[in-house]
Design an enzyme around this catalytic site. Structure first.
Site, PDB file in Angstrom:
ATOM      1  N   HIS A  55       0.822  -1.210   0.000  1.00 31.50           N
ATOM      2  CA  HIS A  55       0.000   0.000   0.000  1.00 31.50           C
ATOM      3  C   HIS A  55       0.855   1.259   0.000  1.00 31.50           C
ATOM      4  CE1 HIS A  55      -4.079   1.530   0.327  1.00 31.50           C
ATOM      5  NE2 HIS A  55      -3.679   2.420   1.204  1.00 31.50           N
ATOM      6  N   TYR A  58       4.506   0.075  -2.836  1.00 25.70           N
ATOM      7  CA  TYR A  58       4.247  -0.419  -4.199  1.00 25.70           C
ATOM      8  C   TYR A  58       5.347  -1.387  -4.636  1.00 25.70           C
ATOM      9  CZ  TYR A  58       0.841   3.392  -4.386  1.00 25.70           C
ATOM     10  OH  TYR A  58      -0.214   4.233  -4.136  1.00 25.70           O
ATOM     11  N   HIS A 101     -10.643   2.001  -1.132  1.00 31.10           N
ATOM     12  CA  HIS A 101     -10.829   1.664   0.277  1.00 31.10           C
ATOM     13  C   HIS A 101     -11.589   0.349   0.348  1.00 31.10           C
ATOM     14  CE1 HIS A 101     -10.601   3.786   4.391  1.00 31.10           C
ATOM     15  NE2 HIS A 101      -9.412   3.812   3.828  1.00 31.10           N
ATOM     16  N   HIS A 103     -10.614  -3.041   1.271  1.00 27.34           N
ATOM     17  CA  HIS A 103     -10.568  -3.925   2.436  1.00 27.34           C
ATOM     18  C   HIS A 103     -11.363  -3.372   3.617  1.00 27.34           C
ATOM     19  CE1 HIS A 103      -7.567  -5.957   0.087  1.00 27.34           C
ATOM     20  NE2 HIS A 103      -7.262  -6.805   1.047  1.00 27.34           N
TER      21      HIS A 103
END
Length: 740
Positions: A55, A58, A101, A103
């Site tokens: 996150h 990368y 957003h 998860h």
């Protein structure tokens, strides 16, 4: 309920390996220890777990993202900051970005969606831009399932609850349904802002002795290690872990936004840099600001405003409590900035300083609890060069779907009720689309349009994802998704300026999932170069899997375009009877992956056609030219459901029907050949329009009776507008047990 973090000694960490549960591998632990020159302590290993997550770092996707085309003559700032910035002339710039957003929304749908909105808004005003519009791209599982209906209701409520309260209109978006999203819904939020182009801010902390000022909500234990949470596969147990989800307060965000815009607009001499505390919280914002300036930094964690007692350094640094910003302020200007925040009744404190050298140091209760090179958390994060492998489904031969239609009116009616096609107004009416009073074209047309105050120009904007295409042709999905968004803007009278993206894919350590990501990116790259509309921002959301089952690969494109003259704004709705209807582009029997295939078989199979970028450019340039010459009364791109679905959609608002005669088989009325538009032209402009010699064929005219009369090469049939509209409008409320 969150379990309070228990600190461990460096020796215990080395032997018990708790970092494995935080997303670090043994090799990564060893590499981090080598970089910092000692065994990491509890705080340091926590920071690494956040900053080395996919996150933030990368680490799997960066080799792909580096290939994106990100610059042209209009781009003022591309990827790497809070959002991208494009020059729109007259001293103004448009700022936009999309974030996922996914998860958090799967675990706690209301707060997950709401805080996704809050986070992307902060990215925009951190650049110095006033947020003027929100959009979303949502994907859910089977709408027949109660769990999906619950997610739809709560996620839409979260988006509306936050956006409406903060006073930013939600002007557009999309909502898709497919069984692959049952356990992993997608919530992609996009925000657009406008600013003076000479006031762009960056997230940097430079100048020895300059202060770091924390402002906004107090830090709590919500969302701790959320970056790592979003960088791993789901299990059923993790899906119940609500402690990883933040809680938002839109009223606090409104105060924070207004205060920060006052600082960026009227106290520029005091400001060095500003950044949102998003993924990985305070560590991410602070260490990234130091890294961009090649600076060192020291923070005193006892000075961080906290709402819970006895928080550990690990918790303070990795909390993802919402509505927080970090500013670097020039020495001597601290009280000036603090006074502004006091006027807005915001908690603000000087929590650290820029220091000489390149170390990142944290103190807690007078003790040095972190002493690592800034680069160990930023530039030295691992990068993995994966090898992709073509999924078996793409390598295997597949027969083309050849539909049989015996009752075209019934098929047409059923198509209008397909979940992805059906009217979504029962969802988007929960959003305030007109606050700020700049919205010119409301949700429901090809693109939303907002005016640029003080000018005669406007911005058009839209979002789209194309999951089904990725199942059938990996590279084509990025290409088609990009082109579809461009057609939406062109049909509104706008020239595409650039894009932001959310790349929603599965586990990148699996060769087939990585192949899908890399190939989708290639499609996006080809389109951006062909149309001179680069990628200026975005994010990657990987590991969208539950118990090893991944979503369909889903690139989401958010696109913004410029309308030079408000008088050329065009919508999809028919305007008057007797207007002539033209079809732009050729139609072929393209049914693989189509809504008709899903309706008749419940499956998505076959190979997709190749994309002709040159033909697409020709079609779009022709349509935009005709619109700018005031020759078009309505324009609509053809996508899901094809020609007949688009025709019906154009008639609903004005309650006007149409007569068309096409030299196509009936089934081809539902073909999803790309690169096509439906246009209407008033009879008095027919000669001027046809003098453009564009790729347009006259196929009929608008009529006052609310009937659609269709003649094909093999059938003649008539469908009632009311019948089609009823199916279109009642489908989703029926599934959601609502009243239409």
């Amino acid at each position: 309920m969150y379990v309070v973090h228990v600190e461990m000694s460096p020796e215990a960490i080395a032997t018990q390996k708790p970092y494995l549960d935080l997303g670090l591998t043994e090799a990564e632990y060893d590499r981090f220890a080598e970089l910092i020159g000692h065994q990491p302590n509890d705080t340091e290993i926590g920071l690494a777990s956040g900053m080395w997550s996919e996150h933030c770092a990368y680490k799997y996707s960066k080799p792909v993202l580096r290939q994106f085309w990100t610059k042209n003559e209009r781009v003022l700032m591309g990827p790497g900051e809070g959002a991208g910035v494009i020059d729109i002339g007259e001293g103004k710039a448009v700022v936009f970005k999309a974030e996922s957003h996914n998860h958090p929304s799967a675990v706690e749908p209301y707060e997950g969606a709401a805080t996704g909105v809050g986070g992307i808004i902060r990215d925009i005003f951190s650049i110095g831009a006033k947020p003027v519009a929100m959009l979303d791209s949502l994907a859910f599982g089977d709408i027949e399932q109660p769990h999906t209906q619950h997610l739809v209701d709560r996620i839409v409520a979260g988006i509306g609850g936050y956006g409406n309260a903060i006073g930013i209109p939600t002007v557009g978006g999309e909502t898709n349904f497919d069984g692959s999203y049952t356990r992993n819904p997608l919530v992609n939020a996009m925000c657009v802002g406008i600013m003076d182009k000479d006031q762009i801010q960056k997230g940097k902390a430079a100048g020895v002795g300059n202060a770091l000022i924390y402002v906004g909500a107090k830090t709590g234990r919500d969302g701790i290690n959320g970056a790592s949470f979003a960088s791993g596969d789901f299990s059923d147990e993790e899906a119940a872990d609500r402690s990883a989800v933040q809680v938002g307060d839109p009223f606090m965000e409104k105060l924070l936004m207004d205060a920060c815009l006052e600082i960026t607009g009227h106290h520029q001499e005091a400001l060095v840099g500003i950044q949102d505390m998003g993924a990985a919280g305070l560590v991410s914002s602070s260490v990234e600001m130091a890294g961009k300036a090649n600076s060192g930094m020291v923070l005193d964690l006892d000075l961080i405003p906290q709402r819970e007692a006895e928080m550990t350094p690990f918790e303070i640094m990795l909390s993802e409590s919402q509505e927080r910003m970090l500013l670097c302020v020039r020495a001597g200007f601290e009280q000036e900035v603090l006074a502004v925040f006091a006027d807005y009744d915001l908690d603000a404190a000087i929590v650290g300083h820029v220091i000489a050298g390149h170390q990142y140091q944290l103190y807690h209760h007078g003790k040095l609890v972190c002493d690592v090179p800034v680069s160990s958390l930023t530039d030295d994060a691992p990068i993995y060069h994966q090898q992709g492998k073509m999924p078996k489904r793409l390598a295997q031969p597949a027969a083309d779907f050849d539909p049989i239609i015996t009752d075209p009116v019934q098929i047409w009616t059923d198509m209008m009720a397909m979940p992805t096609i059906a009217d979504k107004s029962s969802l988007y009416k929960r959003y305030d689309a007109q606050v700020q009073t700049n919205t010119v074209v409301l949700p429901g047309s090809d693109a939303a349009v907002i005016r640029i105050r003080g000018t005669h120009r406007a911005l058009a904007m839209t979002t789209d994802s194309k999951d089904v295409t990725c199942i059938l042709i990996a590279g084509g999905c990025g290409n088609e998704c990009w082109l579809k968004r461009a057609r939406n803007l062109v049909a509104s009278g706008a020239e595409p300026l650039g894009i932001t993206d959310c790349l929603n894919f599965g586990d990148p350590t699996k060769p087939e999932a990585f192949y899908e990501l890399a190939e989708a990116a290639k499609g996006i790259i080809a389109a951006t170069k062909a149309f001179n509309a680069p990628v200026i921002s975005g994010n990657v959301s990987l590991y969208n899997e539950t118990n090893g089952e991944a979503i369909y690969p889903t690139p989401m494109i958010g696109m913004v375009g410029l309308i030079e003259d408000l008088s050329t704004i065009t919508t999809a709705a028919f305007k008057q009877a007797d207007d002539l209807i033209y079809l732009v582009g050729e139609t072929h029997g393209d049914f693989n992956g189509s809504e008709l295939q899903k309706l008749q078989t419940g499956e998505v199979t076959g190979k997709l056609f190749d994309f002709d970028l040159e033909a697409e450019k020709q079609h779009q340039h022709f349509v935009l030219k005709a619109i700018r010459e005031h020759l078009i009364t309505a324009a609509h791109d053809l996508s899901d459901g094809g020609l007949l679905v688009a025709l019906a959609e154009m008639g609903f608002d004005a309650q006007l029907g149409a007569q068309i005669n096409v030299t196509l088989p009936t089934a081809w009325g539902f073909s999803e050949t790309q690169g096509r538009f439906l246009l209407t032209v008033s009879p008095e402009n027919q000669a001027a329009f046809e003098a453009l010699h564009g790729p347009a064929q006259l196929i009929g005219r608008v009529q006052a009776p609310p009937e659609f009369e269709v003649t094909t090469v093999n059938q003649h049939f008539s469908a009632s507008l009311q019948q089609l509209q009823t199916a279109f409008e009642e489908a989703l409320p029926c599934h959601m047990n609502q009243k239409a």
